[in-house]
Design a protein around this motif. Structure first.
Motif, PDB file in Angstrom:
ATOM      1  N   GLY A 215       0.781  -1.225   0.000  1.00  0.00           N
ATOM      2  CA  GLY A 215       0.000   0.000   0.000  1.00  0.00           C
ATOM      3  C   GLY A 215       0.815   1.279   0.000  1.00  0.00           C
ATOM      4  O   GLY A 215       0.249   2.370  -0.083  1.00  0.00           O
ATOM      5  N   GLY A 216       2.121   1.157   0.085  1.00  0.00           N
ATOM      6  CA  GLY A 216       2.938   2.358   0.042  1.00  0.00           C
ATOM      7  C   GLY A 216       2.957   2.973  -1.343  1.00  0.00           C
ATOM      8  O   GLY A 216       2.454   2.388  -2.309  1.00  0.00           O
ATOM      9  N   GLY A 217       3.532   4.157  -1.451  1.00  0.00           N
ATOM     10  CA  GLY A 217       3.615   4.820  -2.736  1.00  0.00           C
ATOM     11  C   GLY A 217       3.952   6.283  -2.588  1.00  0.00           C
ATOM     12  O   GLY A 217       4.363   6.738  -1.520  1.00  0.00           O
ATOM     13  N   LEU A 218       3.773   7.008  -3.686  1.00  0.00           N
ATOM     14  CA  LEU A 218       4.038   8.439  -3.742  1.00  0.00           C
ATOM     15  C   LEU A 218       2.717   9.194  -3.672  1.00  0.00           C
ATOM     16  O   LEU A 218       1.790   8.895  -4.439  1.00  0.00           O
ATOM     17  N   VAL A 219       2.643  10.159  -2.774  1.00  0.00           N
ATOM     18  CA  VAL A 219       1.423  10.934  -2.605  1.00  0.00           C
ATOM     19  C   VAL A 219       1.801  12.392  -2.336  1.00  0.00           C
ATOM     20  O   VAL A 219       2.882  12.670  -1.816  1.00  0.00           O
ATOM     21  N   GLN A 220       0.919  13.292  -2.693  1.00  0.00           N
ATOM     22  CA  GLN A 220       1.184  14.708  -2.455  1.00  0.00           C
ATOM     23  C   GLN A 220       0.866  15.094  -1.008  1.00  0.00           C
ATOM     24  O   GLN A 220       0.090  14.424  -0.312  1.00  0.00           O
ATOM     25  N   ASP A 221       1.479  16.176  -0.597  1.00  0.00           N
ATOM     26  CA  ASP A 221       1.216  16.763   0.717  1.00  0.00           C
ATOM     27  C   ASP A 221      -0.299  16.916   0.914  1.00  0.00           C
ATOM     28  O   ASP A 221      -0.984  17.457   0.050  1.00  0.00           O
ATOM     29  N   GLY A 222      -0.800  16.391   2.039  1.00  0.00           N
ATOM     30  CA  GLY A 222      -2.229  16.448   2.316  1.00  0.00           C
ATOM     31  C   GLY A 222      -3.011  15.247   1.846  1.00  0.00           C
ATOM     32  O   GLY A 222      -4.200  15.125   2.138  1.00  0.00           O
ATOM     33  N   GLY A 223      -2.358  14.355   1.128  1.00  0.00           N
ATOM     34  CA  GLY A 223      -3.029  13.178   0.598  1.00  0.00           C
ATOM     35  C   GLY A 223      -3.170  12.061   1.610  1.00  0.00           C
ATOM     36  O   GLY A 223      -2.820  12.215   2.786  1.00  0.00           O
ATOM     37  N   SER A 224      -3.701  10.934   1.131  1.00  0.00           N
ATOM     38  CA  SER A 224      -3.955   9.782   1.997  1.00  0.00           C
ATOM     39  C   SER A 224      -3.415   8.506   1.374  1.00  0.00           C
ATOM     40  O   SER A 224      -3.327   8.387   0.151  1.00  0.00           O
ATOM     41  N   LEU A 225      -3.087   7.578   2.232  1.00  0.00           N
ATOM     42  CA  LEU A 225      -2.708   6.220   1.829  1.00  0.00           C
ATOM     43  C   LEU A 225      -3.208   5.262   2.901  1.00  0.00           C
ATOM     44  O   LEU A 225      -3.329   5.638   4.074  1.00  0.00           O
ATOM     45  N   ARG A 226      -3.476   4.028   2.495  1.00  0.00           N
ATOM     46  CA  ARG A 226      -3.781   2.986   3.465  1.00  0.00           C
ATOM     47  C   ARG A 226      -2.787   1.858   3.304  1.00  0.00           C
ATOM     48  O   ARG A 226      -2.720   1.238   2.235  1.00  0.00           O
ATOM     49  N   LEU A 227      -2.042   1.605   4.342  1.00  0.00           N
ATOM     50  CA  LEU A 227      -1.113   0.490   4.349  1.00  0.00           C
ATOM     51  C   LEU A 227      -1.811  -0.746   4.904  1.00  0.00           C
ATOM     52  O   LEU A 227      -2.652  -0.656   5.797  1.00  0.00           O
ATOM     53  N   SER A 228      -1.426  -1.879   4.359  1.00  0.00           N
ATOM     54  CA  SER A 228      -1.925  -3.161   4.847  1.00  0.00           C
ATOM     55  C   SER A 228      -0.738  -4.027   5.241  1.00  0.00           C
ATOM     56  O   SER A 228       0.350  -3.922   4.673  1.00  0.00           O
ATOM     57  N   CYS A 229      -0.955  -4.872   6.197  1.00  0.00           N
ATOM     58  CA  CYS A 229       0.062  -5.824   6.625  1.00  0.00           C
ATOM     59  C   CYS A 229      -0.635  -7.177   6.768  1.00  0.00           C
ATOM     60  O   CYS A 229      -1.457  -7.364   7.678  1.00  0.00           O
ATOM     61  N   ALA A 230      -0.327  -8.071   5.854  1.00  0.00           N
ATOM     62  CA  ALA A 230      -0.933  -9.400   5.866  1.00  0.00           C
ATOM     63  C   ALA A 230      -0.030 -10.370   6.604  1.00  0.00           C
ATOM     64  O   ALA A 230       1.182 -10.421   6.358  1.00  0.00           O
ATOM     65  N   ALA A 231      -0.624 -11.133   7.491  1.00  0.00           N
ATOM     66  CA  ALA A 231       0.141 -12.073   8.309  1.00  0.00           C
ATOM     67  C   ALA A 231      -0.209 -13.509   7.949  1.00  0.00           C
ATOM     68  O   ALA A 231      -1.363 -13.835   7.668  1.00  0.00           O
ATOM     69  N   SER A 232       0.793 -14.349   7.973  1.00  0.00           N
ATOM     70  CA  SER A 232       0.554 -15.778   7.788  1.00  0.00           C
ATOM     71  C   SER A 232       0.411 -16.419   9.158  1.00  0.00           C
ATOM     72  O   SER A 232       0.763 -15.841  10.175  1.00  0.00           O
ATOM     73  N   GLY A 233      -0.121 -17.614   9.167  1.00  0.00           N
ATOM     74  CA  GLY A 233      -0.229 -18.326  10.428  1.00  0.00           C
ATOM     75  C   GLY A 233      -1.606 -18.202  11.040  1.00  0.00           C
ATOM     76  O   GLY A 233      -2.334 -17.240  10.794  1.00  0.00           O
ATOM     77  N   ARG A 234      -1.944 -19.157  11.856  1.00  0.00           N
ATOM     78  CA  ARG A 234      -3.281 -19.202  12.434  1.00  0.00           C
ATOM     79  C   ARG A 234      -3.357 -18.543  13.793  1.00  0.00           C
ATOM     80  O   ARG A 234      -4.412 -18.519  14.403  1.00  0.00           O
ATOM     81  N   THR A 235      -2.228 -17.980  14.259  1.00  0.00           N
ATOM     82  CA  THR A 235      -2.222 -17.403  15.591  1.00  0.00           C
ATOM     83  C   THR A 235      -2.134 -15.891  15.555  1.00  0.00           C
ATOM     84  O   THR A 235      -1.750 -15.267  16.535  1.00  0.00           O
ATOM     85  N   PHE A 236      -2.505 -15.283  14.428  1.00  0.00           N
ATOM     86  CA  PHE A 236      -2.409 -13.833  14.282  1.00  0.00           C
ATOM     87  C   PHE A 236      -3.138 -13.116  15.397  1.00  0.00           C
ATOM     88  O   PHE A 236      -2.665 -12.108  15.916  1.00  0.00           O
ATOM     89  N   ASN A 237      -4.292 -13.627  15.794  1.00  0.00           N
ATOM     90  CA  ASN A 237      -5.085 -12.915  16.793  1.00  0.00           C
ATOM     91  C   ASN A 237      -4.523 -13.030  18.204  1.00  0.00           C
ATOM     92  O   ASN A 237      -5.116 -12.519  19.150  1.00  0.00           O
ATOM     93  N   ARG A 238      -3.370 -13.676  18.344  1.00  0.00           N
ATOM     94  CA  ARG A 238      -2.714 -13.727  19.648  1.00  0.00           C
ATOM     95  C   ARG A 238      -1.632 -12.659  19.774  1.00  0.00           C
ATOM     96  O   ARG A 238      -1.014 -12.536  20.830  1.00  0.00           O
ATOM     97  N   TYR A 239      -1.416 -11.905  18.694  1.00  0.00           N
ATOM     98  CA  TYR A 239      -0.328 -10.942  18.680  1.00  0.00           C
ATOM     99  C   TYR A 239      -0.846  -9.503  18.677  1.00  0.00           C
ATOM    100  O   TYR A 239      -1.786  -9.165  17.958  1.00  0.00           O
TER     101      TYR A 239
END
Length: 123
Positions: free
Chosen positions: A8-32
């Motif tokens: 989700g990263g990239g180049l954006v102008q001052d005042g703009g918006s971005l949404r970063l995502s972080c995808a996790a592997s494994g079945r225990t994500f909700n323990r972290y």
């Protein structure tokens, strides 16, 4: 073991918006608890935001409070960082990280890290 991949990263102008995502592997994500950090060239890695394992508690650095929102979807094994009103000083590589036990605002203690995604804000 948890593997993290940011996007989700990239180049954006001052005042703009971005949404970063972080995808996790494994079945225990909700323990972290999950954290977002960033590192600009020549600077140390700094805390941006953190969210508890269930998503009920969030913490932000003063520099991003009111502009960034951290959330997670445990069903999708994904944590998000919505970044609004971006400024040139937000330019950095953004990393997500996972840790057990308590939420932390320092890099130490985070067990797993993603490879990072570049965010560049032009003035």
């Amino acid at each position: 073991q948890v593997q993290l991949v940011e996007s989700g990263g990239g180049l954006v102008q001052d005042g703009g918006s971005l949404r970063l995502s972080c995808a996790a592997s494994g079945r225990t994500f909700n323990r972290y608890h999950m954290g977002w950090f960033r590192q600009a060239p020549g600077k140390e890695r700094e805390f941006v935001a953190a969210i508890s394992w269930g998503g009920s508690s969030t913490t932000y650095a003063d520099s991003v409070k009111g502009r960034f929102t951290c959330s997670r979807d445990n069903a999708k094994n994904t944590v998000y960082l919505q970044m609004n009103s971006l400024k040139p000083e937000d330019t950095a590589v953004y990393y997500c990280a996972a840790k057990s036990l308590a939420v932390a605002v320092t890099p130490q203690g985070y067990n797993y890290w993603g490879q990072g995604t570049q965010v560049t804000v032009s003035s």
